[in-house]
Scaffold this motif. Structure first.
Motif, PDB file in Angstrom:
ATOM      1  N   UNK A 165      11.643  18.554  22.456  1.00 53.04           N
ATOM      2  CA  UNK A 165      11.905  19.604  21.418  1.00 53.04           C
ATOM      3  C   UNK A 165      11.798  20.953  21.943  1.00 53.04           C
TER       4      UNK A 165
ATOM      5  N   UNK B 113      14.489  22.123  24.465  1.00 51.54           N
ATOM      6  CA  UNK B 113      15.666  22.377  23.707  1.00 51.54           C
ATOM      7  C   UNK B 113      15.496  23.568  22.742  1.00 51.54           C
TER       8      UNK B 113
ATOM      9  N   UNK C 198      23.557  22.838  24.392  1.00 47.91           N
ATOM     10  CA  UNK C 198      22.277  22.194  24.515  1.00 47.91           C
ATOM     11  C   UNK C 198      22.465  20.702  24.730  1.00 47.91           C
ATOM     12  N   UNK C 199      23.379  20.155  23.935  1.00 43.69           N
ATOM     13  CA  UNK C 199      23.639  18.778  24.219  1.00 43.69           C
ATOM     14  C   UNK C 199      24.317  18.540  25.460  1.00 43.69           C
ATOM     15  N   UNK C 200      25.264  19.312  26.021  1.00 44.04           N
ATOM     16  CA  UNK C 200      25.679  19.131  27.342  1.00 44.04           C
ATOM     17  C   UNK C 200      24.746  18.974  28.465  1.00 44.04           C
TER      18      UNK C 200
ATOM     19  N   UNK D  56      21.753  18.206  28.298  1.00 52.02           N
ATOM     20  CA  UNK D  56      20.572  17.021  28.258  1.00 52.02           C
ATOM     21  C   UNK D  56      21.531  15.564  28.574  1.00 52.02           C
ATOM     22  N   UNK D  57      22.832  15.628  28.190  1.00 49.54           N
ATOM     23  CA  UNK D  57      23.568  14.510  28.177  1.00 49.54           C
ATOM     24  C   UNK D  57      24.443  14.353  29.309  1.00 49.54           C
ATOM     25  N   UNK D  58      25.097  15.605  29.802  1.00 46.43           N
ATOM     26  CA  UNK D  58      26.192  15.376  30.718  1.00 46.43           C
ATOM     27  C   UNK D  58      25.703  15.333  32.204  1.00 46.43           C
TER      28      UNK D  58
ATOM     29  N   UNK E 273      18.606  15.125  33.286  1.00 44.17           N
ATOM     30  CA  UNK E 273      18.301  16.396  32.721  1.00 44.17           C
ATOM     31  C   UNK E 273      17.332  16.049  31.513  1.00 44.17           C
TER      32      UNK E 273
END
Lengths: 434, 434
Positions: B67, B70, B84-86, B88-90, B307
Motif C-alpha cells: 500500500x 501504491x 497503479x494497477x497496470x 503492479x499487474x502488467x 513489480x
C-alpha cells in the motif's frame, strides 16, 4: 574521492564486440525496437503487444490472494505463524511451493495428470524455457527445432546459449510433419544432434494457428521414433471461442514422457506475478526427473521463485476451487468478444480487397494479415506517425519470404471500440499503400 | 488416452551425459548436498546457512509495503488507479521500476552516486551476477578471476556459461594483489582473456574477511591498468560491529567505471522478495551503458522482475525515508549481538586448544574455524547424527588444501542461546576428534 581519480586510470569504454554476440542479435534487438516504438507513440492504438486485458486488474485482489494463501498454510498445512512468515519471507524450495496447486489445476482444467515433484515453478515461462534449453545444450552439436514463425522469446533464449535453432514449416496444421522429418535428416547430415521441437500447439504466437488432434498424435509418434522431446508452450489454450472444441494438449496425450510442458500464468493470473512453470517428468538415469536437473541450474540463476509471487498465484487458485478456467471466466469472455470483433471488423473492411487476406483462429490473441506490400519496421514507424496505429511486422518472427508482406494483430489489450477504430486506421494505411 | 499408448513409442530415459555438464558439476552438487543435509536433520542446530534472522518477519508488513508503494505512485508520481494497477499487474520496464529508489538508497547509505538508468533491477543478486557473466563471456578465451574461497553462487553461475574461473588468493587483506597480478599473467600466457575479478570486499562469504581502504585503492588502480572489471558483491556491509568503521565500497571509490556493483536485498529487505540489482554504468561504444546490454539479456531470461516484489522493496524503503540503514536497525542489532556471542563463545571454549583457530571479523554473518582434523562431508553427517550440529565444510568454497581443515560458521539465523548450545555441541565434536 577526487584523490582516487588519478589512481583509477582511464575510464572504461566497452566495445560491443567484447560482449556476448546475443546482445547484438536481431532477435534481441527486435524486442527492444518494438517496445521502443510503443513507448514513442503512447497514443497510437496498438495491435502490437500480446498483453492481457487490464480491466480486471485490482490492487485489492493482491491483498486478498496473499491472505487466502496464508490461511491455506494454517488451515490445510497446519503451519503456525512463524512457519507462515518463514514460507513467505525466507529462501525456499528451489522447485517452488505451489507445485501441488499447479498439478491440481492441470488435472482439473486440462486433464494432465502429473506428479507435483515433476513441476518446477519458475520466474515466468521464459525462465522455464531457458532452463530446458540450458539442460539440452550439452555439446556444440546439439540443436533445437522450432515451428516457424516462432515466438521471439524462444529465439532469444536460444541465442543466450549459442544454441542453433532450425525452423520447421508450420503449414496448415501447426507443424508440417514432412518438413520436420526433412529438417531432422538435414540436421543429422550436418553433424548436428536435434534435441527437441519447440511449438505452441494452441492459438500459436504469432500465427494464431492450432494443431488438429490427429496431427498431435502423429507428432508424438514421430518424436518417440526420432528421439526428440517436444517443448509444448501453452499460454493461450483457455481462451478459445465458444464454439471451438477443447483439444487435449500434447502433454495430456503423452504417455512416454516425450513432452516438456511450459506453463505461463501471465495471461491466466497476471504478468506481474512473474510465475510460470515447467512439467519435466522425464526420468533421468541414476534417479530423479528432468525437473530435478533443471532445479540445479535454477538455483544458480534465480535461486528460487519469489514465494510472495507464488502465494498470489496460489491464493487466486484457492479462491476458485483450484481452477484457472473458473478464475478466468471474465477474461475468457473479454478475449472471445475481442477476437470476434477483430475478425468481423477485418471482414467488414477487407472482404474482396485485392491482396488482403487473414487467417481466422478460433481462439487466442493473434490474427495474421497478409497485405499487398512489404511490412517493414519503416512501415511500422509510418503507420504510427501518419495513422496512429501499431502492429507487429511478421518478419520479426521468421525469415520466410512469405512473411515479408504479413503483420500480426493482437486483440488482447484493446476494447472492442478501440479495435474498430484501430481497424479504420489500418484500412486507411492499406488504402494509402495499395 | 490409452489409444495413444502404443503410438507414443518407448518412454524417454535421459542420460546425464546428454545434459549440460554444469548439472554434474561439484559446485551445483554442493548446494544440493548442503540443503539436503539440513532437510534431513531439521532438529540439528545449524551454523550452515547464511539466511537472515526470522524474528523480524511479519505478514502484515507485506500488506503495508504494498500500500505504501501504491500510495507513492499516486501521490508522488500522479498515477491514477488504472495506472497503479497496470504498474503492479502488467508486464513492465525490463530494467525495473524501483531504480530511482535504489539509486537514492545507495547515495544515502553508501555514498554511491549513480544515474538510476545504470541500475538494473534483477531477480536477486544471483540473476544480476549471471547476466554480467553472460555479457562478459564473449568468446571461448574469456575467463573470470575470483577471490578464493568463493561464494558458491558465483562458481555455479559461471558453470552454467562454461566460463572458466581462476582463483586468486584472498590473503589477509581480502585480495592478494601479487597473486592477482600473477594470475592475470598466467591467464594471458595461456591464451585466455581475463575480463573481471569477482569479490566480496566487506565481510566476505565464506571467509568473513574485509578489505582495508588502501587495498581497495590499489585494487582499483590495478583494475584500470590491467583492463579488467571488478564485480563487487555487497550483501553484508551494513551489518558491521558497533566499533568498526564504515569503509567506502569499491563502487564509491570508482571514478572510471571499473566496478560493476552487485546488490543483494535478501538480507536488508527479505529473501522472498527475490529482488536484487546491478549497477552497471560502464559506457558502451555506440551508446548506452552496460545496464542496457544486460537488460537485453534479461528480457530473454526472466522478462522483468516482478513489480509486486519491487513494490514490497519500494514500500519498505519509503517507510524508512529511503534508507536501508534505518530500515535495518533491529537487524543490525541482532547480527551484532550474534557475532559477538559467537566470537566470545569460541574464545570461551577454544582459547589455547591446540590446533583450533578462528578469524575475528568485525561484521557480517561468517567466521572460519580451523580444526586439527579433516572437515569433510562425511564429518558433517557425523556431526549432524552424533552431535546435532551443522556447519559448512570450507572445501565447498575452494580447492586450497589449507581449507580441508576449516569450517564456516554462520551466526545469522540462530539466537544467542542457540549459538551457545551449538558451540557446546561443536566443542564435543572437536573433543571427540582431537
Amino acid at each position: 574521492m577526487s584523490a582516487s581519480a588519478g589512481l583509477a586510470g582511464p575510464p572504461v569504454l566497452l566495445e560491443p564486440a567484447d560482449l556476448h554476440a546475443s546482445l547484438r542479435d536481431p532477435a534481441l534487438r527486435s524486442m527492444n525496437f518494438l517496445n521502443e516504438v510503443a513507448n514513442r507513440f503512447p497514443k497510437a492504438l496498438s495491435f502490437a503487444p500480446g498483453r492481457p486485458a487490464e480491466s480486471t486488474f485490482d490492487l485489492a485482489d493482491l491483498h486478498r490472494y496473499l491472505d487466502a494463501y496464508a490461511r491455506h498454510l494454517v488451515e490445510r498445512k497446519g503451519y503456525d505463524t512463524v512457519r507462515v512468515n518463514r514460507e513467505l519471507f525466507q529462501y525456499g524450495r528451489t522447485k517452488g511451493i505451489v507445485h501441488e496447486l499447479i498439478a491440481r489445476q492441470l488435472e482439473l482444467d486440462e486433464g494432465i495428470v502429473v506428479d507435483p515433484d515433476a513441476v518446477l515453478v519458475t520466474v515466468g515461462a521464459q525462465e522455464a524455457l531457458w532452463l530446458v534449453l540450458r539442460a539440452l545444450r550439452a555439446t556444440e552439436h546439439d540443436v533445437l527445432l522450432a515451428v516457424a514463425p516462432t515466438y521471439v522469446g524462444l529465439t532469444g533464449a536460444a541465442r543466450l546459449l549459442d544454441l542453433p535453432v532450425r525452423p520447421v514449416r508450420e503449414g496448415e496444421d501447426g507443424v508440417d510433419l514432412a518438413d520436420l522429418r526433412a529438417q531432422l535428416r538435414a540436421a543429422r547430415a550436418a553433424g548436428q544432434r536435434p534435441r527437441a521441437l519447440y511449438l505452441v500447439p494452441d492459438f500459436s504466437n504469432p500465427s494464431g494457428r492450432s494443431m488438429p488432434l490427429e496431427t498431435r498424435r502423429r507428432l508424438l509418434e514421430l518424436a518417440a521414433r526420432e528421439g526428440i522431446l517436444l517443448l509444448e508452450d501453452n499460454p493461450y489454450s483457455m481462451f478459445r471461442s465458444a464454439d471451438a472444441d477443447q483439444l487435449p494438449t500434447l502433454k495430456a496425450l503423452d504417455t512416454g514422457h516425450h513432452v516438456v510442458y511450459l506453463g505461463s500464468l501471465a495471461k491466466t493470473c497476471f504478468p506481474g506475478a512473474r510465475v510460470g512453470f515447467a512439467i519435466a517428468d522425464q526420468p533421468v538415469a541414476g534417479g530423479g526427473v528432468l525437473a530435478d536437473e533443471l532445479s540445479k541450474a535454477k538455483s544458480m540463476l534465480t535461486v528460487n521463485t519469489s514465494p510472495v509471487s507464488q502465494a498470489l498465484v496460489g491464493g487466486l487458485l484457492l479462491e476458485h476451487g483450484g481452477s484457472l478456467l473458473r478464475a478466468n471466466e471474465r477474461q475468457i469472455a473479454i478475449y472471445r468478444e475481442n477476437l470476434h470483433c477483430l475478425l468481423r471488423g477485418l471482414a467488414d473492411r477487407f472482404d474482396g480487397v485485392p491482396g488482403v487476406r487473414w487467417n481466422t483462429p478460433d481462439g487466442g490473441f493473434f490474427v495474421v494479415v497478409t497485405v499487398p506490400f512489404a511490412v517493414t519496421d519503416e512501415l511500422l514507424e509510418q503507420a504510427a506517425v501518419q495513422h496512429g496505429v501499431l502492429f507487429t511486422p511478421m518478419c520479426h518472427f521468421t525469415e520466410d519470404p512469405a512473411a515479408t508482406r504479413q503483420l500480426r494483430l493482437s486483440c488482447s489489450s484493446l476494447t472492442p471500440a478501440e479495435i474498430e477504430q484501430g481497424l479504420d486506421r489500418l484500412a486507411a494505411l492499406i488504402a494509402d499503400r495499395s
